[in-house]
Design a protein around this motif. Structure first.
Motif, PDB file in Angstrom:
ATOM      1  N   ARG A 107      11.697  21.647  -8.984  1.00  0.00           N
ATOM      2  CA  ARG A 107      12.533  22.233 -10.377  1.00  0.00           C
ATOM      3  C   ARG A 107      13.021  23.553 -10.033  1.00  0.00           C
ATOM      4  NH1 ARG A 107       8.019  20.238 -13.199  1.00  0.00           N
ATOM      5  NH2 ARG A 107       8.333  18.039 -13.854  1.00  0.00           N
ATOM      6  N   ALA A 108      12.088  24.520  -9.425  1.00  0.00           N
ATOM      7  CA  ALA A 108      12.259  26.023  -9.254  1.00  0.00           C
ATOM      8  C   ALA A 108      13.032  25.872  -7.819  1.00  0.00           C
ATOM      9  CB  ALA A 108      11.070  26.475  -9.109  1.00  0.00           C
ATOM     10  N   PRO A 109      14.186  27.039  -7.888  1.00  0.00           N
ATOM     11  CA  PRO A 109      14.804  27.082  -6.481  1.00  0.00           C
ATOM     12  C   PRO A 109      13.785  27.228  -5.138  1.00  0.00           C
ATOM     13  CG  PRO A 109      15.682  28.279  -8.142  1.00  0.00           C
ATOM     14  CD  PRO A 109      14.387  27.917  -8.893  1.00  0.00           C
ATOM     15  N   GLY A 110      14.312  26.275  -4.332  1.00  0.00           N
ATOM     16  CA  GLY A 110      13.495  26.475  -3.003  1.00  0.00           C
ATOM     17  C   GLY A 110      12.392  25.680  -3.054  1.00  0.00           C
ATOM     18  N   SER A 111      11.692  25.117  -4.342  1.00  0.00           N
ATOM     19  CA  SER A 111      10.351  24.392  -4.456  1.00  0.00           C
ATOM     20  C   SER A 111      10.597  23.141  -3.771  1.00  0.00           C
ATOM     21  CB  SER A 111       9.955  24.613  -5.719  1.00  0.00           C
ATOM     22  OG  SER A 111      10.701  23.893  -6.627  1.00  0.00           O
ATOM     23  N   LEU A 112       9.564  22.272  -3.677  1.00  0.00           N
ATOM     24  CA  LEU A 112       9.608  21.161  -3.097  1.00  0.00           C
ATOM     25  C   LEU A 112       8.749  20.182  -4.091  1.00  0.00           C
ATOM     26  CD1 LEU A 112       8.762  21.866   0.445  1.00  0.00           C
ATOM     27  CD2 LEU A 112      11.170  21.465  -0.261  1.00  0.00           C
ATOM     28  N   LEU A 113       9.056  18.852  -3.980  1.00  0.00           N
ATOM     29  CA  LEU A 113       8.334  17.782  -4.657  1.00  0.00           C
ATOM     30  C   LEU A 113       7.965  16.628  -3.781  1.00  0.00           C
ATOM     31  CD1 LEU A 113       7.401  16.377  -7.333  1.00  0.00           C
ATOM     32  CD2 LEU A 113       9.749  15.342  -7.549  1.00  0.00           C
ATOM     33  N   ALA A 114       6.789  16.121  -3.696  1.00  0.00           N
ATOM     34  CA  ALA A 114       6.202  14.985  -2.860  1.00  0.00           C
ATOM     35  C   ALA A 114       5.757  13.892  -3.897  1.00  0.00           C
ATOM     36  CB  ALA A 114       5.056  15.523  -2.050  1.00  0.00           C
ATOM     37  N   LEU A 115       6.157  12.714  -3.761  1.00  0.00           N
ATOM     38  CA  LEU A 115       5.532  11.434  -4.461  1.00  0.00           C
ATOM     39  C   LEU A 115       4.986  10.779  -3.481  1.00  0.00           C
ATOM     40  CD1 LEU A 115       9.026  10.303  -6.227  1.00  0.00           C
ATOM     41  CD2 LEU A 115       7.016  11.897  -7.087  1.00  0.00           C
ATOM     42  N   PHE A 116       3.641  10.497  -3.881  1.00  0.00           N
ATOM     43  CA  PHE A 116       2.781   9.799  -3.103  1.00  0.00           C
ATOM     44  C   PHE A 116       1.881   9.084  -3.564  1.00  0.00           C
ATOM     45  CE2 PHE A 116       0.145  13.377  -4.535  1.00  0.00           C
ATOM     46  CZ  PHE A 116      -1.140  12.945  -4.639  1.00  0.00           C
ATOM     47  N   THR A 117       1.061   7.987  -2.693  1.00  0.00           N
ATOM     48  CA  THR A 117      -0.110   7.403  -3.005  1.00  0.00           C
ATOM     49  C   THR A 117      -0.938   7.624  -1.889  1.00  0.00           C
ATOM     50  OG1 THR A 117       0.764   5.225  -1.996  1.00  0.00           O
ATOM     51  CG2 THR A 117       1.292   5.539  -4.333  1.00  0.00           C
ATOM     52  N   ASP A 118      -2.249   7.367  -2.211  1.00  0.00           N
ATOM     53  CA  ASP A 118      -3.403   7.366  -1.223  1.00  0.00           C
ATOM     54  C   ASP A 118      -4.426   6.401  -1.374  1.00  0.00           C
ATOM     55  OD1 ASP A 118      -5.905   8.970  -2.763  1.00  0.00           O
ATOM     56  OD2 ASP A 118      -3.833   9.412  -3.761  1.00  0.00           O
ATOM     57  N   ALA A 119      -5.617   6.306  -0.711  1.00  0.00           N
ATOM     58  CA  ALA A 119      -6.521   5.108  -0.760  1.00  0.00           C
ATOM     59  C   ALA A 119      -7.277   5.272  -2.154  1.00  0.00           C
ATOM     60  CB  ALA A 119      -7.602   5.621   0.141  1.00  0.00           C
ATOM     61  N   THR A 120      -7.037   6.201  -3.025  1.00  0.00           N
ATOM     62  CA  THR A 120      -7.617   6.145  -4.443  1.00  0.00           C
ATOM     63  C   THR A 120      -6.887   5.310  -5.270  1.00  0.00           C
ATOM     64  OG1 THR A 120      -6.535   8.200  -5.267  1.00  0.00           O
ATOM     65  CG2 THR A 120      -8.653   8.495  -4.088  1.00  0.00           C
ATOM     66  N   SER A 121      -5.363   5.441  -4.821  1.00  0.00           N
ATOM     67  CA  SER A 121      -4.373   4.694  -5.737  1.00  0.00           C
ATOM     68  C   SER A 121      -4.670   3.135  -6.290  1.00  0.00           C
ATOM     69  CB  SER A 121      -2.994   4.862  -5.268  1.00  0.00           C
ATOM     70  OG  SER A 121      -2.550   6.003  -4.890  1.00  0.00           O
ATOM     71  N   GLY A 122      -4.578   3.048  -7.419  1.00  0.00           N
ATOM     72  CA  GLY A 122      -5.253   1.542  -8.017  1.00  0.00           C
ATOM     73  C   GLY A 122      -6.685   1.573  -8.253  1.00  0.00           C
ATOM     74  N   VAL A 123      -7.338   2.638  -7.898  1.00  0.00           N
ATOM     75  CA  VAL A 123      -8.859   2.584  -7.986  1.00  0.00           C
ATOM     76  C   VAL A 123      -9.483   3.475  -8.855  1.00  0.00           C
ATOM     77  CG1 VAL A 123     -11.069   2.695  -6.704  1.00  0.00           C
ATOM     78  CG2 VAL A 123      -8.995   1.789  -5.557  1.00  0.00           C
ATOM     79  N   THR A 124      -9.194   4.723  -8.655  1.00  0.00           N
ATOM     80  CA  THR A 124      -9.430   6.043  -9.654  1.00  0.00           C
ATOM     81  C   THR A 124      -8.221   6.911 -10.029  1.00  0.00           C
ATOM     82  OG1 THR A 124      -9.905   7.433  -7.822  1.00  0.00           O
ATOM     83  CG2 THR A 124     -11.785   6.280  -8.788  1.00  0.00           C
ATOM     84  N   THR A 125      -6.896   6.519  -9.229  1.00  0.00           N
ATOM     85  CA  THR A 125      -5.805   7.166  -9.699  1.00  0.00           C
ATOM     86  C   THR A 125      -4.967   6.174  -9.924  1.00  0.00           C
ATOM     87  OG1 THR A 125      -5.063   7.415  -7.427  1.00  0.00           O
ATOM     88  CG2 THR A 125      -6.438   9.138  -8.495  1.00  0.00           C
ATOM     89  N   TYR A 126      -3.594   6.682 -10.755  1.00  0.00           N
ATOM     90  CA  TYR A 126      -2.471   5.559 -11.038  1.00  0.00           C
ATOM     91  C   TYR A 126      -2.182   4.949  -9.661  1.00  0.00           C
ATOM     92  CZ  TYR A 126       1.518   3.485 -13.547  1.00  0.00           C
ATOM     93  OH  TYR A 126       2.341   2.504 -13.698  1.00  0.00           O
ATOM     94  N   ALA A 127      -1.889   3.494  -9.773  1.00  0.00           N
ATOM     95  CA  ALA A 127      -1.541   2.654  -8.659  1.00  0.00           C
ATOM     96  C   ALA A 127      -0.098   3.086  -8.038  1.00  0.00           C
ATOM     97  CB  ALA A 127      -1.615   1.327  -8.840  1.00  0.00           C
ATOM     98  N   ALA A 128       0.998   3.338  -8.844  1.00  0.00           N
ATOM     99  CA  ALA A 128       2.428   3.628  -8.341  1.00  0.00           C
ATOM    100  C   ALA A 128       2.656   4.593  -7.792  1.00  0.00           C
ATOM    101  CB  ALA A 128       3.117   3.256  -9.675  1.00  0.00           C
ATOM    102  N   ASN A 129       1.848   5.896  -8.349  1.00  0.00           N
ATOM    103  CA  ASN A 129       2.378   7.127  -7.686  1.00  0.00           C
ATOM    104  C   ASN A 129       1.798   8.439  -8.394  1.00  0.00           C
ATOM    105  OD1 ASN A 129       3.550   7.114 -10.356  1.00  0.00           O
ATOM    106  ND2 ASN A 129       5.598   6.803  -9.756  1.00  0.00           N
ATOM    107  N   ARG A 130       1.694   9.621  -7.510  1.00  0.00           N
ATOM    108  CA  ARG A 130       1.454  10.726  -8.130  1.00  0.00           C
ATOM    109  C   ARG A 130       2.332  11.630  -7.607  1.00  0.00           C
ATOM    110  NH1 ARG A 130      -4.698  12.570  -7.847  1.00  0.00           N
ATOM    111  NH2 ARG A 130      -4.660  11.317  -5.663  1.00  0.00           N
ATOM    112  N   ALA A 131       2.496  12.776  -8.279  1.00  0.00           N
ATOM    113  CA  ALA A 131       3.346  13.699  -7.869  1.00  0.00           C
ATOM    114  C   ALA A 131       2.523  15.171  -7.614  1.00  0.00           C
ATOM    115  CB  ALA A 131       4.588  14.113  -8.863  1.00  0.00           C
TER     116      ALA A 131
END
Length: 280
Positions: free
Chosen positions: A196-220
């Motif tokens: 959102r901010a100029p020069g800043s970055l955004l990563a969308l990812f999943t990891d080994a916790t996805s669908g277990v303790t974190t939301y399965a589809a994505n986190r940001a």
């Protein structure tokens, strides 16, 4: 040898780190639960050339080309950019991922463009998802999850097509580069988009916790602009859920395939209570 003074200093540093995180997390949840925030959305309606009425919104709605039109009944009004609208009104064309908010009594009617389609989303403050919101569960914050990395820009931004929380929908983002970092003994990379901010970055990812303790589809993960040497900090304590983690009325993008991390990132936001209730 660790002294008592060292231990006290570490405890104070952790307390300060935790306090900053708690303020950030409370502010994030407050925005989500705002009277017209995403938890107030009561429906996701896809518009086409056929005028239709939709629950939670006044008038009949249609989309022709790149413009949305509403035909209000005689007793109905909307407030658009501070002006009261009656009868037939055609909204300005929207860019991809753009939106317009029209006020209707105590509700807001969102008109948005997602994946090349025009959508209508009423937002009502009394929606039970919002009024029953308890906050978002999260792992206890710890500095070990704030890792340094390096950003490498691509020669040219790469158009990257990703899936969406809505089946069949596609989003296209320009990826300016990738971030490389070391975590749990592994050399890892994330393709990043512009933040959102100029020069800043955004990563969308999943990891080994996805669908277990974190939301399965994505986190940001929002990443501050790299320093002059390309250095960045990835604070996974601030990995957040997207709106689709809470409601089916969201069109959130999914991570690129290469952003499926093989490690368990036990930091940041967890599966919302609303989804765990749905699963019971």
């Amino acid at each position: 040898m660790t002294t008592v003074q060292d231990s006290v200093g570490e405890a104070d540093a952790l307390a300060d780190f935790t306090a900053l995180w708690q303020t950030w997390h409370q502010d994030k949840d407050a925005a989500l639960a705002h009277e017209h925030g995403f938890l107030a959305v009561t429906g996701l309606h896809w518009l086409d050339a056929t005028p239709r009425r939709h629950p939670g919104a006044p008038g009949t709605w249609s989309a022709d080309g790149d413009r949305v039109t509403v035909e209000l009944d005689e007793e109905e009004t909307l407030v658009v950019d501070g002006a009261t609208v009656r009868g037939r009104h055609t909204f300005d064309a929207l860019p991809e991922r753009g939106d317009i908010r029209a006020v209707w009594n105590d509700a807001v009617i969102e008109i948005a463009r997602r994946g090349g389609h025009d959508v209508l989303r009423p937002r009502h403050p009394d929606h039970p998802l919002r009024t029953a919101f308890q906050g978002t569960p999260a792992f206890a914050p710890h500095p070990r999850w704030a890792v340094t990395g390096s950003y490498t820009p691509f020669a040219e931004p790469r158009p990257t097509t990703v899936g969406a929380a809505v089946e069949g929908l596609r989003h296209v983002y320009d990826a300016p580069g990738r971030v490389r970092f070391w975590l749990d003994g592994q050399d890892l990379e994330l393709t990043v988009f512009n933040g959102r901010a100029p020069g800043s970055l955004l990563a969308l990812f999943t990891d080994a916790t996805s669908g277990v303790t974190t939301y399965a589809a994505n986190r940001a993960l929002h990443i501050d602009a790299p320093d002059t040497d390309g250095g960045v900090v990835l604070d996974f304590n601030r990995a957040t859920n997207l709106p689709c983690a809470y409601t089916d009325f969201a069109t959130c993008p999914l991570p690129p395939a290469e952003n499926r991390l093989p490690v368990a990132i036990e930091a940041g936001e967890q599966i919302p209570f609303e989804r765990t209730r749905d699963e019971r």
